[in-house]
Scaffold this motif. Structure first.
Motif, PDB file in Angstrom:
ATOM      1  N   LEU A 111       0.819  -1.208   0.000  1.00 20.10           N
ATOM      2  CA  LEU A 111       0.000   0.000   0.000  1.00 20.10           C
ATOM      3  C   LEU A 111       0.854   1.260   0.000  1.00 20.10           C
ATOM      4  N   LEU A 112       2.105   1.140   0.395  1.00 16.68           N
ATOM      5  CA  LEU A 112       2.949   2.318   0.601  1.00 16.68           C
ATOM      6  C   LEU A 112       3.811   2.668  -0.606  1.00 16.68           C
ATOM      7  N   TRP A 113       3.926   1.763  -1.565  1.00 13.70           N
ATOM      8  CA  TRP A 113       4.762   2.074  -2.732  1.00 13.70           C
ATOM      9  C   TRP A 113       4.281   3.317  -3.472  1.00 13.70           C
ATOM     10  N   PRO A 114       2.982   3.515  -3.693  1.00 13.78           N
ATOM     11  CA  PRO A 114       2.546   4.757  -4.349  1.00 13.78           C
ATOM     12  C   PRO A 114       2.893   6.013  -3.556  1.00 13.78           C
ATOM     13  N   VAL A 115       2.945   5.900  -2.236  1.00 16.37           N
ATOM     14  CA  VAL A 115       3.356   7.040  -1.409  1.00 16.37           C
ATOM     15  C   VAL A 115       4.805   7.402  -1.708  1.00 16.37           C
ATOM     16  N   ILE A 116       5.631   6.383  -1.837  1.00 11.91           N
ATOM     17  CA  ILE A 116       7.054   6.604  -2.113  1.00 11.91           C
ATOM     18  C   ILE A 116       7.247   7.243  -3.483  1.00 11.91           C
ATOM     19  N   THR A 117       6.642   6.682  -4.485  1.00 10.52           N
ATOM     20  CA  THR A 117       6.848   7.215  -5.840  1.00 10.52           C
ATOM     21  C   THR A 117       6.286   8.624  -5.979  1.00 10.52           C
ATOM     22  N   ARG A 118       5.161   8.884  -5.337  1.00  8.23           N
ATOM     23  CA  ARG A 118       4.572  10.228  -5.411  1.00  8.23           C
ATOM     24  C   ARG A 118       5.512  11.284  -4.832  1.00  8.23           C
ATOM     25  N   ASN A 119       6.114  10.987  -3.698  1.00 13.31           N
ATOM     26  CA  ASN A 119       7.000  11.963  -3.069  1.00 13.31           C
ATOM     27  C   ASN A 119       8.330  12.087  -3.792  1.00 13.31           C
ATOM     28  N   LEU A 120       8.848  10.981  -4.294  1.00 15.54           N
ATOM     29  CA  LEU A 120      10.079  11.064  -5.083  1.00 15.54           C
ATOM     30  C   LEU A 120       9.839  11.864  -6.363  1.00 15.54           C
ATOM     31  N   ASP A 121       8.718  11.614  -7.009  1.00 17.72           N
ATOM     32  CA  ASP A 121       8.397  12.372  -8.231  1.00 17.72           C
ATOM     33  C   ASP A 121       8.286  13.870  -7.936  1.00 17.72           C
ATOM     34  N   ALA A 122       7.696  14.205  -6.784  1.00 16.13           N
ATOM     35  CA  ALA A 122       7.538  15.618  -6.431  1.00 16.13           C
ATOM     36  C   ALA A 122       8.894  16.291  -6.230  1.00 16.13           C
ATOM     37  N   LEU A 123       9.819  15.590  -5.583  1.00 12.59           N
ATOM     38  CA  LEU A 123      11.158  16.151  -5.395  1.00 12.59           C
ATOM     39  C   LEU A 123      11.873  16.303  -6.736  1.00 12.59           C
ATOM     40  N   ARG A 124      11.720  15.331  -7.609  1.00 11.99           N
ATOM     41  CA  ARG A 124      12.389  15.400  -8.913  1.00 11.99           C
ATOM     42  C   ARG A 124      11.823  16.538  -9.764  1.00 11.99           C
ATOM     43  N   ALA A 125      10.573  16.896  -9.518  1.00  9.43           N
ATOM     44  CA  ALA A 125       9.985  18.014 -10.253  1.00  9.43           C
ATOM     45  C   ALA A 125      10.431  19.360  -9.705  1.00  9.43           C
ATOM     46  N   GLU A 126      10.854  19.392  -8.442  1.00 11.57           N
ATOM     47  CA  GLU A 126      11.181  20.667  -7.788  1.00 11.57           C
ATOM     48  C   GLU A 126      12.673  20.984  -7.806  1.00 11.57           C
ATOM     49  N   TYR A 127      13.512  19.950  -7.793  1.00  9.63           N
ATOM     50  CA  TYR A 127      14.956  20.162  -7.637  1.00  9.63           C
ATOM     51  C   TYR A 127      15.723  19.756  -8.892  1.00  9.63           C
ATOM     52  N   ASP A 128      16.992  20.188  -8.936  1.00 11.32           N
ATOM     53  CA  ASP A 128      17.865  19.820 -10.056  1.00 11.32           C
ATOM     54  C   ASP A 128      18.419  18.409  -9.921  1.00 11.32           C
ATOM     55  N   LEU A 129      18.540  17.947  -8.672  1.00 11.02           N
ATOM     56  CA  LEU A 129      19.162  16.651  -8.399  1.00 11.02           C
ATOM     57  C   LEU A 129      18.574  16.107  -7.098  1.00 11.02           C
ATOM     58  N   VAL A 130      18.315  14.815  -7.081  1.00 11.93           N
ATOM     59  CA  VAL A 130      17.902  14.129  -5.853  1.00 11.93           C
ATOM     60  C   VAL A 130      18.957  13.079  -5.528  1.00 11.93           C
ATOM     61  N   ILE A 131      19.410  13.063  -4.282  1.00 12.82           N
ATOM     62  CA  ILE A 131      20.371  12.050  -3.833  1.00 12.82           C
ATOM     63  C   ILE A 131      19.638  11.150  -2.844  1.00 12.82           C
ATOM     64  N   ALA A 132      19.422   9.915  -3.252  1.00 11.51           N
ATOM     65  CA  ALA A 132      18.628   8.970  -2.474  1.00 11.51           C
ATOM     66  C   ALA A 132      19.532   8.033  -1.692  1.00 11.51           C
ATOM     67  N   GLU A 133      18.994   7.556  -0.600  1.00 10.00           N
ATOM     68  CA  GLU A 133      19.735   6.653   0.286  1.00 10.00           C
ATOM     69  C   GLU A 133      18.962   5.347   0.445  1.00 10.00           C
ATOM     70  N   GLY A 134      19.680   4.242   0.383  1.00  9.99           N
ATOM     71  CA  GLY A 134      19.077   2.954   0.676  1.00  9.99           C
ATOM     72  C   GLY A 134      19.097   2.668   2.163  1.00  9.99           C
ATOM     73  N   ALA A 135      18.758   1.427   2.519  1.00  6.79           N
ATOM     74  CA  ALA A 135      18.732   1.027   3.927  1.00  6.79           C
ATOM     75  C   ALA A 135      19.264  -0.393   4.045  1.00  6.79           C
TER      76      ALA A 135
END
Length: 352
Positions: A111-135
């Protein structure tokens, strides 16, 4: 066009991913890029509060500070706050969602995967670069089907991915080459290079090591990062407390009781930096000896902490303690005569 994503994954937990993401955010910001950090899911009771009152992991807030921007819940859309007894509070987009047992959370992860993609997409639309971290590790094979934070994110974003290993732990070749071997072909194609972290000594002694990693791994070693003492960055989670505690020196010793599900213990880092002050985390009453003060910190499960204190003998020891006793957050509640949770806000509730 969406901003590109650089992703930092590690061979295990606590190999330095969070610190390296913070460093890369600072470097990108210094080069004039509008950069944002992102971690799809974090597990930590060390939380920070955003301007709109949402909760995210403290480590993500530090990365945002390194990027020179205000932290937002989009940067860490899922935060898991352990309460003990294999239960955790799940914070989604900064707000409490549900408190679930580990097995129940596993069933709801989809159920949470769409939450993740929505927020990542929003950051990619707002910034020049996104630096993501795994776990943790991206190749925990028994858990990989439910991955929300490692290579599933990298594949979704087609991220240029860096794999980090901690040479100070030993076994750096097994760490890095073993992880590469266990990645799926489509995932491995995203790996741009390797980073050897926390190297002590003369890097000239690791020239052959770099060559071996590149020959066998088929990707370049992009950096050998030296061991850096006392970075003074907040710890991501309580794993840091498992390290050896400092030996009390001359001066003032302050003890912090290491409660179950301890929260926001990095609040005490400034005390540890004071000249002449030693901060020690303890889990037995005998360790109170010689302390000038004792702190009861925050905890995600106050009733369980109350029972733990009584079972360990801390109740009597604290009554006899001659120094200063301070309670913060949940620790302040523990100083009361009675704690009641009839609505089971934490775990099964009850009265102590």
């Amino acid at each position: 066009m969406p901003a590109p994503v650089v992703m930092v994954i590690g061979t295990a937990s606590s190999v330095g991913k969070s610190t390296l993401v913070a460093a890369l955010c600072r470097l990108a910001a210094r080069r004039g890029l509008r950069v944002a950090p992102f971690k799809a899911q974090n597990m930590s009771n060390n939380a920070a509060v955003t301007a709109d009152g949402g909760e995210i992991a403290r480590s993500t807030a530090v990365q945002a500070a390194a990027a020179g921007i205000a932290p937002t819940v989009a940067m860490n859309p899922i935060l898991i706050k352990p309460e003990g007894q294999r239960r955790s509070q799940i914070v989604v987009e900064g707000k409490p969602w549900q408190t679930l047992a580990a097995a129940d959370f596993w069933q709801r992860k989809a159920l949470l995967w769409p939450v993740i993609t929505r927020n990542l997409d929003a950051l990619r639309a707002e910034y020049d670069l996104v630096i993501a971290e795994g776990a943790g590790s991206p190749v925990e094979l028994n858990l990989k089907a439910g991955d929300l934070v490692n290579m599933r994110v990298a594949v979704y974003a087609q991220a240029r991915t860096l794999l980090v290993g901690d040479i100070d732990r030993g076994g750096i070749f097994a760490q890095l080459l073993g992880t590469l071997m266990l990645l799926e072909p489509a995932e491995r194609r995203l790996i741009e290079g390797l980073i050897v972290n926390r190297f002590r000594g003369d890097p000239a002694l690791f020239v052959d090591g770099v060559r071996i990693l590149e020959e066998r791994g088929g990707v370049p070693v992009l950096g050998v990062v030296p061991w850096i003492e006392d970075l003074d960055l907040p710890a991501e989670d309580a794993v840091a407390l498992e390290q050896a505690q400092p030996t009390p020196a001359q001066g003032l010793t302050i003890t912090v009781i290491r409660l179950p599900a301890i929260a926001n213990f990095d609040d005490f880092d400034p005390l540890a930096r004071e000249p002449g002050v030693t901060v020690r985390y303890i889990d037995h009453p005998a360790q109170l000896a010689g302390a000038a003060a004792v702190i009861l910190p925050g905890t995600k499960h106050t009733l369980a902490a109350r029972r733990w204190l009584r079972e360990r003998g801390f109740d009597e020891a604290l009554r006899r303690f001659p120094g200063v006793i301070v309670g913060i957050c949940g620790g302040y509640q523990l100083l009361g005569e009675r704690i009641s949770d009839p609505l089971a806000v934490e775990g099964n509730g009850g009265d102590e």
